[in-house]
Design a protein around this motif. Structure first.
Motif, PDB file in Angstrom:
ATOM      1  N   GLU A 157     -13.589  18.152  -7.158  1.00  0.00           N
ATOM      2  CA  GLU A 157     -12.856  16.873  -6.752  1.00  0.00           C
ATOM      3  C   GLU A 157     -13.809  15.321  -6.119  1.00  0.00           C
ATOM      4  N   ARG A 158     -15.443  16.182  -5.981  1.00  0.00           N
ATOM      5  CA  ARG A 158     -16.062  15.161  -5.777  1.00  0.00           C
ATOM      6  C   ARG A 158     -17.222  14.542  -6.745  1.00  0.00           C
ATOM      7  N   ASN A 159     -16.404  14.014  -7.967  1.00  0.00           N
ATOM      8  CA  ASN A 159     -16.153  13.729  -9.123  1.00  0.00           C
ATOM      9  C   ASN A 159     -16.078  11.935  -8.624  1.00  0.00           C
ATOM     10  N   PHE A 160     -17.131  10.307  -8.893  1.00  0.00           N
ATOM     11  CA  PHE A 160     -16.758   8.992  -9.356  1.00  0.00           C
ATOM     12  C   PHE A 160     -15.438   9.165  -9.840  1.00  0.00           C
ATOM     13  N   ALA A 161     -15.719   9.516 -11.549  1.00  0.00           N
ATOM     14  CA  ALA A 161     -14.230   9.571 -12.194  1.00  0.00           C
ATOM     15  C   ALA A 161     -13.358  10.087 -11.925  1.00  0.00           C
ATOM     16  N   ARG A 162     -12.595  10.765 -11.264  1.00  0.00           N
ATOM     17  CA  ARG A 162     -12.026  11.014 -10.976  1.00  0.00           C
ATOM     18  C   ARG A 162     -10.805  10.426  -9.662  1.00  0.00           C
ATOM     19  N   PHE A 163     -12.670   9.455  -8.716  1.00  0.00           N
ATOM     20  CA  PHE A 163     -11.790   8.861  -7.986  1.00  0.00           C
ATOM     21  C   PHE A 163     -11.574   7.583  -8.541  1.00  0.00           C
ATOM     22  N   VAL A 164     -12.312   7.252  -9.309  1.00  0.00           N
ATOM     23  CA  VAL A 164     -11.749   5.424 -10.007  1.00  0.00           C
ATOM     24  C   VAL A 164     -10.281   5.548 -10.282  1.00  0.00           C
ATOM     25  N   PHE A 165     -10.674   7.107 -11.296  1.00  0.00           N
ATOM     26  CA  PHE A 165      -8.637   5.894 -12.446  1.00  0.00           C
ATOM     27  C   PHE A 165      -7.985   7.506 -11.486  1.00  0.00           C
ATOM     28  N   LEU A 166      -7.968   8.757 -10.386  1.00  0.00           N
ATOM     29  CA  LEU A 166      -6.704   9.037  -9.732  1.00  0.00           C
ATOM     30  C   LEU A 166      -6.082   8.823  -9.085  1.00  0.00           C
ATOM     31  N   ASP A 167      -7.143   7.887  -8.098  1.00  0.00           N
ATOM     32  CA  ASP A 167      -7.384   7.818  -6.656  1.00  0.00           C
ATOM     33  C   ASP A 167      -6.959   6.062  -6.321  1.00  0.00           C
ATOM     34  N   LEU A 170      -9.644  -0.129  -3.434  1.00  0.00           N
ATOM     35  CA  LEU A 170     -11.046  -0.973  -2.795  1.00  0.00           C
ATOM     36  C   LEU A 170     -11.625  -1.769  -3.933  1.00  0.00           C
ATOM     37  N   TYR A 171     -11.595  -1.462  -5.199  1.00  0.00           N
ATOM     38  CA  TYR A 171     -12.863  -1.937  -6.127  1.00  0.00           C
ATOM     39  C   TYR A 171     -11.519  -3.961  -6.358  1.00  0.00           C
ATOM     40  N   ALA A 172     -12.341  -4.864  -5.944  1.00  0.00           N
ATOM     41  CA  ALA A 172     -11.382  -6.339  -6.550  1.00  0.00           C
ATOM     42  C   ALA A 172     -12.056  -6.741  -7.964  1.00  0.00           C
ATOM     43  N   ASP A 173     -12.817  -5.983  -8.749  1.00  0.00           N
ATOM     44  CA  ASP A 173     -12.767  -6.130 -10.207  1.00  0.00           C
ATOM     45  C   ASP A 173     -12.360  -4.323 -10.807  1.00  0.00           C
ATOM     46  N   TRP A 174     -11.276  -3.484  -9.958  1.00  0.00           N
ATOM     47  CA  TRP A 174     -11.186  -2.390 -10.455  1.00  0.00           C
ATOM     48  C   TRP A 174     -11.637  -2.387 -12.104  1.00  0.00           C
ATOM     49  N   GLU A 175     -10.837  -2.861 -13.252  1.00  0.00           N
ATOM     50  CA  GLU A 175     -10.933  -2.507 -14.344  1.00  0.00           C
ATOM     51  C   GLU A 175     -12.532  -2.835 -14.778  1.00  0.00           C
ATOM     52  N   GLN A 176     -13.367  -3.755 -14.759  1.00  0.00           N
ATOM     53  CA  GLN A 176     -14.658  -3.400 -14.281  1.00  0.00           C
ATOM     54  C   GLN A 176     -15.305  -2.785 -14.118  1.00  0.00           C
ATOM     55  N   VAL A 177     -15.024  -1.599 -13.053  1.00  0.00           N
ATOM     56  CA  VAL A 177     -15.866  -0.623 -12.778  1.00  0.00           C
ATOM     57  C   VAL A 177     -15.409   0.760 -13.116  1.00  0.00           C
ATOM     58  N   ALA A 178     -13.770   0.281 -13.376  1.00  0.00           N
ATOM     59  CA  ALA A 178     -13.590   1.942 -14.391  1.00  0.00           C
ATOM     60  C   ALA A 178     -14.197   1.669 -16.000  1.00  0.00           C
ATOM     61  N   GLY A 179     -14.056   0.428 -16.420  1.00  0.00           N
ATOM     62  CA  GLY A 179     -15.071   0.388 -17.288  1.00  0.00           C
ATOM     63  C   GLY A 179     -16.523   0.985 -17.840  1.00  0.00           C
ATOM     64  N   ASP A 180     -17.103   0.687 -16.117  1.00  0.00           N
ATOM     65  CA  ASP A 180     -18.787   1.117 -16.201  1.00  0.00           C
ATOM     66  C   ASP A 180     -18.597   2.672 -16.073  1.00  0.00           C
ATOM     67  N   CYS A 181     -17.696   2.615 -15.603  1.00  0.00           N
ATOM     68  CA  CYS A 181     -17.479   4.677 -15.370  1.00  0.00           C
ATOM     69  C   CYS A 181     -17.537   5.623 -16.769  1.00  0.00           C
ATOM     70  N   LEU A 182     -16.127   4.534 -17.632  1.00  0.00           N
ATOM     71  CA  LEU A 182     -16.159   5.483 -18.287  1.00  0.00           C
ATOM     72  C   LEU A 182     -17.206   5.255 -19.531  1.00  0.00           C
ATOM     73  N   ALA A 183     -18.002   4.402 -19.216  1.00  0.00           N
ATOM     74  CA  ALA A 183     -18.808   4.100 -20.604  1.00  0.00           C
ATOM     75  C   ALA A 183     -20.064   5.040 -19.347  1.00  0.00           C
ATOM     76  N   ALA A 184     -20.282   5.150 -18.742  1.00  0.00           N
ATOM     77  CA  ALA A 184     -21.501   6.109 -18.013  1.00  0.00           C
ATOM     78  C   ALA A 184     -20.504   7.532 -18.973  1.00  0.00           C
ATOM     79  N   LEU A 185     -19.113   7.561 -18.352  1.00  0.00           N
ATOM     80  CA  LEU A 185     -18.999   9.234 -19.196  1.00  0.00           C
ATOM     81  C   LEU A 185     -18.793   9.431 -21.074  1.00  0.00           C
TER      82      LEU A 185
END
Length: 172
Positions: free
Chosen positions: A30-40, A46-61
């Motif tokens: 469970e120590r995974n940033f993508a799991r944190f962003v998309f499932l927690d 926490l993130y005021a700009d969650w869509e942007q953070v999620a998009g950045d995380c997904l682009a890295a994946l």
């Protein structure tokens, strides 16, 4: 914070744990940033700009997937995120691929309030699959004060910061 393959969180200092969530306390899988962003749900608040953070995380994946298309753990992670996150499914279909090496993130932390932090992603020499993510606040800003407060709270507990109402009463 040090991230590895598939946005796995490999290491973080106490302040990073307090800023996000205590990844060290989670099971290794469970120590995974993508799991944190998309499932927690914590990430969405926490993130005021969650869509942007999620998009950045997904682009890295996606970038990692392009380098390692046969990684079975990546396939498992994408399957899990696709199964449990509508947002992940929608964003994955966009096929965005890019590396974000610097920027700004706005957070609303439950203990210290709003923070605006600049980040820098540094490659680890000798291992292109690892990055060091460093966050800073503008000196003498409200964000710097909030970060200092969070650091002080972090120093009071080895595992997580205590909120003022959790501070032990010396009278017993």
């Amino acid at each position: 914070m040090v991230q590895g393959r598939r946005t796995d969180v490999l290491a973080a200092n106490k302040l990073a744990h307090a800023l996000y969530t205590d990844f060290e306390a989670r099971p290794r899988r469970e120590r995974n940033f993508a799991r944190f962003v998309f499932l927690d749900e914590t990430a969405r608040t926490l993130y005021a700009d969650w869509e942007q953070v999620a998009g950045d995380c997904l682009a890295a994946l996606r970038l990692y997937a392009g380098r390692h298309p046969d990684d079975p753990q990546l396939t498992e992670l994408i399957g899990e995120l696709s199964l449990h996150s509508d947002a992940f499914r929608r964003m994955w279909a966009d096929h965005d691929v890019q590396a974000h090496t610097s920027g700004t993130k706005r957070l609303h932390h439950p203990l210290v309030g709003d923070l605006t932090l600049d980040y820098l992603v540094l490659a680890v020499e000798g291992d292109p699959e690892q990055t060091l993510v460093v966050y800073t606040a503008e000196p003498a800003s409200p964000s710097a004060e909030a970060l200092a407060l969070l650091a002080a709270w972090t120093a009071t507990s080895p595992s997580r910061p205590q909120t003022p109402d959790e501070t032990p009463d010396p009278a017993g």
